[in-house]
Motif scaffolding. Structure first.
Motif, PDB file in Angstrom:
ATOM      1  N   LEU A 128       0.823  -1.204   0.000  1.00 44.42           N
ATOM      2  CA  LEU A 128       0.000   0.000   0.000  1.00 44.42           C
ATOM      3  C   LEU A 128       0.861   1.259   0.000  1.00 44.42           C
ATOM      4  O   LEU A 128       2.042   1.217   0.340  1.00 44.42           O
ATOM      5  CB  LEU A 128      -0.916  -0.010   1.222  1.00 44.42           C
ATOM      6  CG  LEU A 128      -1.945  -1.140   1.285  1.00 44.42           C
ATOM      7  CD1 LEU A 128      -2.756  -1.049   2.573  1.00 44.42           C
ATOM      8  CD2 LEU A 128      -2.875  -1.101   0.076  1.00 44.42           C
ATOM      9  N   PRO A 129       0.270   2.415  -0.371  1.00 42.70           N
ATOM     10  CA  PRO A 129       1.012   3.680  -0.340  1.00 42.70           C
ATOM     11  C   PRO A 129       1.513   3.998   1.061  1.00 42.70           C
ATOM     12  O   PRO A 129       0.798   3.798   2.047  1.00 42.70           O
ATOM     13  CB  PRO A 129      -0.027   4.713  -0.803  1.00 42.70           C
ATOM     14  CG  PRO A 129      -1.045   3.920  -1.572  1.00 42.70           C
ATOM     15  CD  PRO A 129      -1.095   2.575  -0.919  1.00 42.70           C
ATOM     16  N   ALA A 130       2.738   4.501   1.140  1.00 41.73           N
ATOM     17  CA  ALA A 130       3.359   4.781   2.443  1.00 41.73           C
ATOM     18  C   ALA A 130       2.971   6.176   2.903  1.00 41.73           C
ATOM     19  O   ALA A 130       3.567   7.173   2.485  1.00 41.73           O
ATOM     20  CB  ALA A 130       4.876   4.652   2.335  1.00 41.73           C
ATOM     21  N   ASN A 131       1.950   6.268   3.724  1.00 41.31           N
ATOM     22  CA  ASN A 131       1.560   7.538   4.337  1.00 41.31           C
ATOM     23  C   ASN A 131       0.932   7.271   5.701  1.00 41.31           C
ATOM     24  O   ASN A 131       0.664   6.120   6.065  1.00 41.31           O
ATOM     25  CB  ASN A 131       0.592   8.321   3.432  1.00 41.31           C
ATOM     26  CG  ASN A 131      -0.643   7.505   3.059  1.00 41.31           C
ATOM     27  OD1 ASN A 131      -1.372   7.022   3.919  1.00 41.31           O
ATOM     28  ND2 ASN A 131      -0.868   7.333   1.749  1.00 41.31           N
ATOM     29  N   ILE A 132       0.702   8.329   6.442  1.00 38.60           N
ATOM     30  CA  ILE A 132       0.223   8.193   7.816  1.00 38.60           C
ATOM     31  C   ILE A 132      -1.183   7.612   7.855  1.00 38.60           C
ATOM     32  O   ILE A 132      -1.506   6.803   8.735  1.00 38.60           O
ATOM     33  CB  ILE A 132       0.287   9.564   8.529  1.00 38.60           C
ATOM     34  CG1 ILE A 132       1.745   9.945   8.768  1.00 38.60           C
ATOM     35  CG2 ILE A 132      -0.468   9.530   9.859  1.00 38.60           C
ATOM     36  CD1 ILE A 132       1.940  11.278   9.458  1.00 38.60           C
ATOM     37  N   PHE A 204       4.178  -1.031  18.540  1.00 38.41           N
ATOM     38  CA  PHE A 204       4.012  -1.548  17.175  1.00 38.41           C
ATOM     39  C   PHE A 204       4.473  -0.512  16.157  1.00 38.41           C
ATOM     40  O   PHE A 204       5.197  -0.826  15.199  1.00 38.41           O
ATOM     41  CB  PHE A 204       2.546  -1.914  16.965  1.00 38.41           C
ATOM     42  CG  PHE A 204       2.279  -2.701  15.710  1.00 38.41           C
ATOM     43  CD1 PHE A 204       3.164  -3.674  15.281  1.00 38.41           C
ATOM     44  CD2 PHE A 204       1.137  -2.464  14.963  1.00 38.41           C
ATOM     45  CE1 PHE A 204       2.917  -4.414  14.126  1.00 38.41           C
ATOM     46  CE2 PHE A 204       0.877  -3.192  13.817  1.00 38.41           C
ATOM     47  CZ  PHE A 204       1.774  -4.165  13.391  1.00 38.41           C
ATOM     48  N   LEU A 205       4.066   0.746  16.355  1.00 37.36           N
ATOM     49  CA  LEU A 205       4.476   1.823  15.461  1.00 37.36           C
ATOM     50  C   LEU A 205       5.995   1.995  15.488  1.00 37.36           C
ATOM     51  O   LEU A 205       6.626   2.160  14.430  1.00 37.36           O
ATOM     52  CB  LEU A 205       3.789   3.127  15.876  1.00 37.36           C
ATOM     53  CG  LEU A 205       4.249   4.397  15.161  1.00 37.36           C
ATOM     54  CD1 LEU A 205       3.955   4.306  13.669  1.00 37.36           C
ATOM     55  CD2 LEU A 205       3.595   5.630  15.770  1.00 37.36           C
ATOM     56  N   SER A 206       6.581   1.962  16.671  1.00 36.93           N
ATOM     57  CA  SER A 206       8.032   2.116  16.785  1.00 36.93           C
ATOM     58  C   SER A 206       8.760   0.988  16.060  1.00 36.93           C
ATOM     59  O   SER A 206       9.785   1.216  15.400  1.00 36.93           O
ATOM     60  CB  SER A 206       8.435   2.142  18.259  1.00 36.93           C
ATOM     61  OG  SER A 206       7.816   3.227  18.935  1.00 36.93           O
ATOM     62  N   LEU A 211      11.926  -0.578  11.277  1.00 39.31           N
ATOM     63  CA  LEU A 211      12.136  -1.472  10.139  1.00 39.31           C
ATOM     64  C   LEU A 211      11.975  -0.755   8.802  1.00 39.31           C
ATOM     65  O   LEU A 211      12.158  -1.365   7.744  1.00 39.31           O
ATOM     66  CB  LEU A 211      11.163  -2.654  10.217  1.00 39.31           C
ATOM     67  CG  LEU A 211      11.385  -3.606  11.395  1.00 39.31           C
ATOM     68  CD1 LEU A 211      10.262  -4.637  11.458  1.00 39.31           C
ATOM     69  CD2 LEU A 211      12.732  -4.304  11.289  1.00 39.31           C
ATOM     70  N   GLY A 212      11.598   0.525   8.832  1.00 34.06           N
ATOM     71  CA  GLY A 212      11.536   1.320   7.620  1.00 34.06           C
ATOM     72  C   GLY A 212      10.191   1.395   6.951  1.00 34.06           C
ATOM     73  O   GLY A 212      10.073   2.008   5.879  1.00 34.06           O
ATOM     74  N   LEU A 213       9.137   0.817   7.537  1.00 33.74           N
ATOM     75  CA  LEU A 213       7.807   0.842   6.921  1.00 33.74           C
ATOM     76  C   LEU A 213       6.787   1.574   7.789  1.00 33.74           C
ATOM     77  O   LEU A 213       5.590   1.436   7.577  1.00 33.74           O
ATOM     78  CB  LEU A 213       7.320  -0.586   6.654  1.00 33.74           C
ATOM     79  CG  LEU A 213       8.024  -1.304   5.498  1.00 33.74           C
ATOM     80  CD1 LEU A 213       7.559  -2.747   5.405  1.00 33.74           C
ATOM     81  CD2 LEU A 213       7.763  -0.583   4.179  1.00 33.74           C
ATOM     82  N   GLY A 214       7.267   2.348   8.730  1.00 34.37           N
ATOM     83  CA  GLY A 214       6.375   3.133   9.571  1.00 34.37           C
ATOM     84  C   GLY A 214       6.254   4.552   9.053  1.00 34.37           C
ATOM     85  O   GLY A 214       5.966   4.780   7.881  1.00 34.37           O
ATOM     86  N   GLY A 224      11.421   5.969  14.555  1.00 34.81           N
ATOM     87  CA  GLY A 224      12.244   6.418  13.440  1.00 34.81           C
ATOM     88  C   GLY A 224      13.515   7.111  13.904  1.00 34.81           C
ATOM     89  O   GLY A 224      14.569   7.003  13.256  1.00 34.81           O
ATOM     90  N   MET A 225      13.435   7.831  15.034  1.00 32.54           N
ATOM     91  CA  MET A 225      14.633   8.472  15.572  1.00 32.54           C
ATOM     92  C   MET A 225      15.668   7.444  16.023  1.00 32.54           C
ATOM     93  O   MET A 225      16.874   7.646  15.875  1.00 32.54           O
ATOM     94  CB  MET A 225      14.258   9.396  16.735  1.00 32.54           C
ATOM     95  CG  MET A 225      13.543  10.660  16.328  1.00 32.54           C
ATOM     96  SD  MET A 225      13.410  11.814  17.705  1.00 32.54           S
ATOM     97  CE  MET A 225      15.132  12.227  17.986  1.00 32.54           C
ATOM     98  N   VAL A 226      15.176   6.345  16.604  1.00 28.23           N
ATOM     99  CA  VAL A 226      16.102   5.272  16.994  1.00 28.23           C
ATOM    100  C   VAL A 226      16.801   4.718  15.759  1.00 28.23           C
ATOM    101  O   VAL A 226      18.022   4.482  15.766  1.00 28.23           O
ATOM    102  CB  VAL A 226      15.342   4.158  17.744  1.00 28.23           C
ATOM    103  CG1 VAL A 226      16.275   2.992  18.052  1.00 28.23           C
ATOM    104  CG2 VAL A 226      14.723   4.696  19.028  1.00 28.23           C
TER     105      VAL A 226
END
Length: 273
Positions: A128-132, A204-206, A211-214, A224-226
């Motif tokens: 799916l498209p990568a957006n929030i 789950f979000l973290s 892993l690069g898909l959040g 993402g900061m980690v």
């Protein structure tokens, strides 16, 4: 509410949780710098100007974490709202209607729960498209299966109560029974579960972001900061450990409040017995 009867751990959890919520709401006012503004050297140490130093691109860690906290809480909160709205309504409806509808919904939930949630999410988000918006919907729908199981189990017990039977004899429809008879009496366990689901959504979000898909750039969340600063651990730079520590504090504070609500609910049930 008598504050003297609230455990110290729950009070601390509430204060810390409200502190995070305050930061999330007023992030643009609290952040000293813009989200993507580079103001120093790469992984610069702490100073009076930069209390926590800089990240892998020379951006202020404090500002980045303030905005990341806002994104994390917003996405986790929205996903939790969707999971509870969808899961509880379907669970209550399945318990009230029974028959083939209950069987179809329950087997569909069993099928979804048989697949590891993280793997399922990674596969779906890779397509799916990568957006929030996509991220919130995927997280909310996958987590709604857990809420469905709980709400259905609670509703099955309530559904046989005399006041529910009386509502049926009056000719009330399914919507009335679900929202006016079952929901008010199922709120206590659901509210306790709400905190636990919110914690799961944060973790789950973290995990997805690491892993690069959040959350995708230019937006940022704590996971993402980690990921951005993980290489610094090799050089004993704490830029990746600080947001990880913030994730831990956030989840622990919410968990303290959820545990108190769960214990209070159990005590109330015991008192009625």
């Amino acid at each position: 509410m008598n504050l003297r009867r609230i455990p110290l751990s729950a009070i601390v959890g509430m204060l810390v949780s409200f502190g995070f919520l305050f930061v999330a709401i007023f992030a643009p006012l609290l952040a000293p710098y813009e989200l993507g503004q580079s103001i120093g050297d790469v992984w610069e140490g702490a100073s009076d100007k930069l209390p926590l130093g800089t990240d892998n691109l020379g951006r202020d860690l404090v500002s980045r974490m303030i905005y990341a906290t806002r994104t994390t809480i917003f996405i986790a909160g929205a996903a939790t709202f969707i999971s509870f709205s969808l899961g509880s309504i379907l669970g209550f409806t399945a318990a009230v209607k029974g028959g083939w509808l209950d069987m179809i919904l329950s087997r569909a939930v069993d099928l979804l729960m048989s697949i590891p949630t993280l793997i399922f999410a990674l596969v779906v988000l890779a397509v799916l498209p990568a957006n929030i918006i996509t991220l919130i919907l995927v997280m909310g729908i996958l987590d709604s299966t857990r809420v469905y199981r709980l709400s259905r189990a609670v509703a099955v017990d309530i559904n046989v109560m005399d006041y529910v039977e009386a509502a049926r004899l009056r000719g009330e429809g399914t919507s009335w029974i679900v929202f006016r008879e079952i929901l008010p009496n199922a709120l206590s366990p659901l509210v306790a579960e709400l905190g636990l689901r919110f914690i799961f959504a944060i973790l789950f979000l973290s995990s997805l972001s690491f892993l690069g898909l959040g959350v995708q750039l230019p937006d940022i969340d704590l996971g993402g900061m980690v990921k951005e600063n993980k290489e610094g651990i090799i050089f004993h730079i704490p830029a990746a450990l600080i947001p990880a520590f913030v994730i831990s504090i956030l989840t622990i504070s919410v968990n303290l409040v959820a545990d108190w609500i769960l214990n209070r609910t159990s005590d109330l049930k015991g008192g009625r017995g």
